[in-house]
Design an enzyme around this catalytic site. Sequence first.
Site, PDB file in Angstrom:
ATOM      1  CB  THR A  95     -23.515 -56.830 -61.404  1.00  0.00           C
ATOM      2  OG1 THR A  95     -22.912 -56.141 -62.503  1.00  0.00           O
ATOM      3  CG2 THR A  95     -22.492 -56.972 -60.291  1.00  0.00           C
ATOM      4  CD  GLN A 131     -20.001 -55.234 -64.573  1.00  0.00           C
ATOM      5  OE1 GLN A 131     -20.139 -56.042 -65.483  1.00  0.00           O
ATOM      6  NE2 GLN A 131     -20.306 -53.953 -64.706  1.00  0.00           N
ATOM      7  CG  ASP A 154     -18.402 -55.389 -59.480  1.00  0.00           C
ATOM      8  OD1 ASP A 154     -17.626 -54.474 -59.160  1.00  0.00           O
ATOM      9  OD2 ASP A 154     -19.370 -55.221 -60.228  1.00  0.00           O
ATOM     10  CG  ASP A 191     -15.774 -50.124 -58.689  1.00  0.00           C
ATOM     11  OD1 ASP A 191     -14.943 -49.283 -58.314  1.00  0.00           O
ATOM     12  OD2 ASP A 191     -16.452 -49.979 -59.725  1.00  0.00           O
ATOM     13  NE  ARG A 250     -15.133 -46.888 -59.689  1.00  0.00           N
ATOM     14  CZ  ARG A 250     -15.471 -46.907 -60.970  1.00  0.00           C
ATOM     15  NH1 ARG A 250     -15.397 -45.798 -61.710  1.00  0.00           N
ATOM     16  NH2 ARG A 250     -15.900 -48.016 -61.548  1.00  0.00           N
ATOM     17  CD1 TRP A 252     -22.501 -47.389 -58.235  1.00  0.00           C
ATOM     18  CD2 TRP A 252     -22.740 -49.063 -56.776  1.00  0.00           C
ATOM     19  NE1 TRP A 252     -23.358 -48.310 -58.794  1.00  0.00           N
ATOM     20  CE2 TRP A 252     -23.518 -49.350 -57.921  1.00  0.00           C
ATOM     21  CE3 TRP A 252     -22.721 -49.983 -55.724  1.00  0.00           C
ATOM     22  CZ2 TRP A 252     -24.285 -50.519 -58.031  1.00  0.00           C
ATOM     23  CZ3 TRP A 252     -23.479 -51.138 -55.836  1.00  0.00           C
ATOM     24  CH2 TRP A 252     -24.246 -51.405 -56.981  1.00  0.00           C
TER      25      TRP A 252
END
Length: 334
Positions: A95, A131, A154, A191, A250, A252
């Site tokens: 990522t 990602q 991402d 996310d 949320r 991480w």
Amino acid sequence: MRRFEILLCAFFATLPTYAQKPVATVAGDGTAQFSTVQAAVNSATDAGLVIRIAPGTYKEKLVIAKDKIELRGMGKAPQDVVLTYDDSAKTAGGTSKSYSVDVTGDDFIATNLTIQNDWEKKNARMGEGSQAVALMITGDREVLRHVRLLGYQDTLYAASKTCKVPNDAGTEPCRASRQLFEDCYIEGHVDFIFGDAKAAFVNCELHGMTHAVVALTAQSKAYPLEDSGYLFRNCTITADVAVDKLYFGRPWRTYSTVYFIDSKIVGTVVQPEGWLEWGGRLATSTYAEYHTMDGKHLANVSNRIASARQLTKAEADKLTVQNWLEDWDFAAIK
């Protein structure tokens, strides 16, 4: 010397150092000093550099490791200058390597341009490996104004270089990188704003792209003495009509910290619980909001998760951007 001239000299002597940076120009058609943004960045000295970018699309995997670099889109709108690439975690090897633009230098400024990763636009989603970071930014005192950040999973990696759990298990304080996003448009789905920076988002639009579950944030504060978190003030939350469920975020990491103050939800529905569980970390996270508007009405927050808080007005008033970003005169940066 006349009094006016003395005052004028004194005024210019007090201007911040960024006003004295040299200037470079970029145009993809070869009519400027440089034809690529990376070549202009590479030419910078310790004095920093203002890089004026002509309208166009620049497909580059851009690395900005030098301090005091400023990117200015010279079009009429942010969409006129596009910095883009199309790597993913699978194609790039992780990522953190999938970025289109990677900024590790301090005192970075970007205005009036677009940074995007269009990997998912060109490729079918897979399991692990989808990602695709548009902007990875880890430097301190970073400012983005009137910037569009486009991606899917991402999109924005707003992180720090130093705040990792040390060998002493987090018994020493850590100051996270400070970052300001003002009047920006940020889109994605899974996310799509994540990392361990101490970041403030002001007057931004956060847009959920089509996906079954959208999580706006995945902040990654790992231990109590780490000074990181995300503050959203006066931001607007929108989404594609095909979005099924949308959450503020949320956790991480164990002490994920996010505040939403004076948010406006337009044309979409944040799930009643507000926040999504991840590995049992909701109980130790700091998630709070104040005065969330759903359309023209105050949002119904009666079913928010038990660990999330509704701030009082006094608490919200103390969470100013200046207090959040501490001893940094970002307001003087134009």
